[in-house]
Design a protein around this motif. Structure first.
Motif, PDB file in Angstrom:
ATOM      1  N   HIS A   1     100.151  52.759   1.647  1.00  0.00           N
ATOM      2  CA  HIS A   1     101.210  52.880   2.650  1.00  0.00           C
ATOM      3  C   HIS A   1     101.095  54.236   3.332  1.00  0.00           C
ATOM      4  CE1 HIS A   1     105.141  52.722   4.515  1.00  0.00           C
ATOM      5  NE2 HIS A   1     105.478  53.832   3.899  1.00  0.00           N
ATOM      6  N   GLU A   2     101.377  54.268   4.637  1.00  0.00           N
ATOM      7  CA  GLU A   2     101.189  55.482   5.434  1.00  0.00           C
ATOM      8  C   GLU A   2     102.530  55.985   5.968  1.00  0.00           C
ATOM      9  OE1 GLU A   2      98.492  56.924   9.298  1.00  0.00           O
ATOM     10  OE2 GLU A   2      98.685  54.789   8.795  1.00  0.00           O
TER      11      GLU A   2
ATOM     12  N   HIS B   1     108.287  56.721   7.519  1.00  0.00           N
ATOM     13  CA  HIS B   1     107.370  55.686   7.061  1.00  0.00           C
ATOM     14  C   HIS B   1     106.912  54.840   8.234  1.00  0.00           C
ATOM     15  CE1 HIS B   1     108.340  56.229   2.717  1.00  0.00           C
ATOM     16  NE2 HIS B   1     109.487  56.658   3.204  1.00  0.00           N
TER      17      HIS B   1
ATOM     18  N   ASN C   1     100.830  50.272   8.883  1.00  0.00           N
ATOM     19  CA  ASN C   1     100.075  51.503   9.088  1.00  0.00           C
ATOM     20  C   ASN C   1      99.585  51.601  10.537  1.00  0.00           C
ATOM     21  OD1 ASN C   1     100.522  52.059   6.421  1.00  0.00           O
ATOM     22  ND2 ASN C   1      98.382  51.833   5.779  1.00  0.00           N
TER      23      ASN C   1
ATOM     24  N   GLU D   1     100.505  63.825   8.001  1.00  0.00           N
ATOM     25  CA  GLU D   1     100.423  62.405   7.670  1.00  0.00           C
ATOM     26  C   GLU D   1      99.854  62.249   6.262  1.00  0.00           C
ATOM     27  OE1 GLU D   1      99.439  59.629  10.547  1.00  0.00           O
ATOM     28  OE2 GLU D   1     100.655  60.660  12.057  1.00  0.00           O
ATOM     29  N   TRP D   2     100.300  61.184   5.569  1.00  0.00           N
ATOM     30  CA  TRP D   2      99.933  60.968   4.174  1.00  0.00           C
ATOM     31  C   TRP D   2      99.789  59.473   3.880  1.00  0.00           C
ATOM     32  CZ3 TRP D   2     103.680  57.911   2.023  1.00  0.00           C
ATOM     33  CH2 TRP D   2     104.949  57.978   2.589  1.00  0.00           C
ATOM     34  N   PHE D   3      99.113  59.171   2.783  1.00  0.00           N
ATOM     35  CA  PHE D   3      98.994  57.808   2.265  1.00  0.00           C
ATOM     36  C   PHE D   3      99.442  57.798   0.808  1.00  0.00           C
ATOM     37  CE2 PHE D   3      95.953  57.666   5.736  1.00  0.00           C
ATOM     38  CZ  PHE D   3      96.117  56.383   6.253  1.00  0.00           C
TER      39      PHE D   3
ATOM     40  N   SER E   1      96.440  63.136   4.546  1.00  0.00           N
ATOM     41  CA  SER E   1      95.614  62.592   5.616  1.00  0.00           C
ATOM     42  C   SER E   1      95.236  63.675   6.617  1.00  0.00           C
ATOM     43  CB  SER E   1      96.346  61.447   6.318  1.00  0.00           C
ATOM     44  OG  SER E   1      95.588  60.950   7.401  1.00  0.00           O
TER      45      SER E   1
END
Length: 408
Positions: free
Chosen positions: A195-196, A215, A219, A270-272, A281
């Protein structure tokens, strides 16, 4: 404090930075590409002077403009809030001995392979990546890491020109596309499943004074490639809840700030999160785009532009985040490319949940459509808020299912 603000007129949200700086007591001096006569009276009223250049990313022109200003007044800060402007602004700070984001930090926040190399050295979990200037280098990386891979410009922003490849054939096709655009070097990354989302801050001396978690659904890469999807991003108001899982994300953000040397600045990270846990990210030392700050303001009883200005001018914020509402946007795509002919479902949504609508953008019939990959603001959208995050998700889903943009 005398603040030079790069490009105060475009895009339209830029005016809020000029307004906020003036409201907290700064003397605002704008440097931009538009002629002064093209600026409205309100924007001109927030600035004591406006200096026109033909290109704000031309370091020589921007340096000359700032030195001309320095001959007249002391310049305390030089601020740039657009991704494409941050590196040039940092180089001018160095040329003109002005404090703020350094060239090293700005470069690392722009060049994705270099960014990730530094962060991996600091122990920040991130995808394997490399910079490549030849097809052979890309193929070697693919052989070592495997598929899927993500290819993107080294200094791009957003999902434009970002490509996922799952096979050698797709990889060669993508390399041909970059070659046709005369791209000399690209970032190649391991595809991270999960999930991004994004983590945004107003940081002071490297420490987040305000922070927000949002969220993506779905994605970004999928959202910007699939017409029938009405994509959303949603800012949660559960960040401070003891039962939430955001402590790890906040700790990650603090480590990234420290490793990259981010001081007093807005950030957009940004992250996952997936089977391999939380993964970094990328990050920019600037605010997020597509109106995310407006959503944060609407959900938290504050003017985030003003709090950014307080951080820059006074070194502190005046108002914390209330977390009263979760907020979000749902983008509505036309059913085909062409010209918008009308809408359906708007009255139904208004009757069911109009009280939770912040605003809506429904371009009038006759407006040319924009391509799907142009993003969340490209065509129509609705922005909403609700005290409960899960209920807001349901409301946004209802808008996406019910409101249709027709084109011909």
């Amino acid at each position: 404090m005398n603040i030079v603000l790069v490009e105060p007129a475009f895009p339209p949200t830029q005016r809020h930075f000029a307004r906020a700086l003036a409201e907290v007591g700064a003397t605002v001096i704008g440097v931009g590409e538009r002629h002064r006569d093209a600026l409205d009276d309100q924007l001109k009223g927030w600035m004591t002077h406006y200096h026109q250049v033909s290109n704000v990313t031309d370091v020589g022109q921007l340096t000359d403009a700032v030195r001309w200003i320095q001959d007249k007044v002391w310049v305390d800060r030089l601020e740039a809030t657009i991704e494409a402007h941050t590196l040039a602004a940092a180089q001018v700070r160095e040329n003109c001995t002005i404090p703020g984001t350094s060239v090293r930090t700005a470069w690392l926040c722009r060049d994705k392979p270099s960014m990730k190399e530094v962060l991996r050295s600091a122990g920040v979990p991130t995808a394997a990546s490399t910079a490549a200037s030849t097809a052979e280098q890309v193929h070697d990386f693919a052989d070592a890491v495997g598929y899927p891979l993500i290819l993107k410009p080294r200094t791009g922003a957003g999902a434009q020109d970002t490509i996922r490849v799952d096979t050698r054939e797709q990889l060669d096709e993508a390399l041909g596309r970059f070659g046709a655009q005369d791209v000399s070097s690209i970032a190649v990354e391991e595809f991270v499943e999960g999930h991004e989302g994004f983590y945004d801050t107003v940081s002071i001396d490297g420490r987040p004074a305000l922070d927000f978690v949002s969220h993506y659904y779905p994605n970004v890469l999928e959202a910007m490639r699939t017409r029938w999807i009405s994509p959303q991003f949603v800012s949660t108001n559960r960040v401070d809840s003891p039962s939430s899982d955001y402590a790890e994300l906040r700790e990650l953000g603090a480590r990234v700030n420290e490793a990259l040397g981010i001081g007093t600045s807005a950030t957009h990270m940004e992250w996952f999160f997936g089977p391999k846990g939380l993964r970094f990210s990328e990050i920019g030392c600037r605010p997020p785009g597509v109106g995310a700050w407006d959503l944060y303001s609407a959900g938290n009883d504050l003017d985030i532009y003003r709090e950014w200005a307080n951080a820059v001018v006074h070194g502190h914020i005046a108002t914390g985040a209330s977390r009263q509402f979760a907020t979000g946007i749902v983008a509505l795509r036309p059913d085909r490319d062409g010209t918008i002919t009308g809408y359906s479902g708007v009255d139904e949504v208004q009757a069911r949940s109009g009280q939770w609508v912040i605003d809506a953008h429904l371009p009038p019939p006759g407006t040319p459509t924009q391509p799907v990959e142009a993003g969340y603001w490209a065509n129509a959208y609705v922005r909403m808020r609700h005290p409960d995050y899960d209920t807001l998700r349901e409301l946004l889903d209802d808008v996406g299912r019910t409101v249709h943009v027709h084109a011909g």
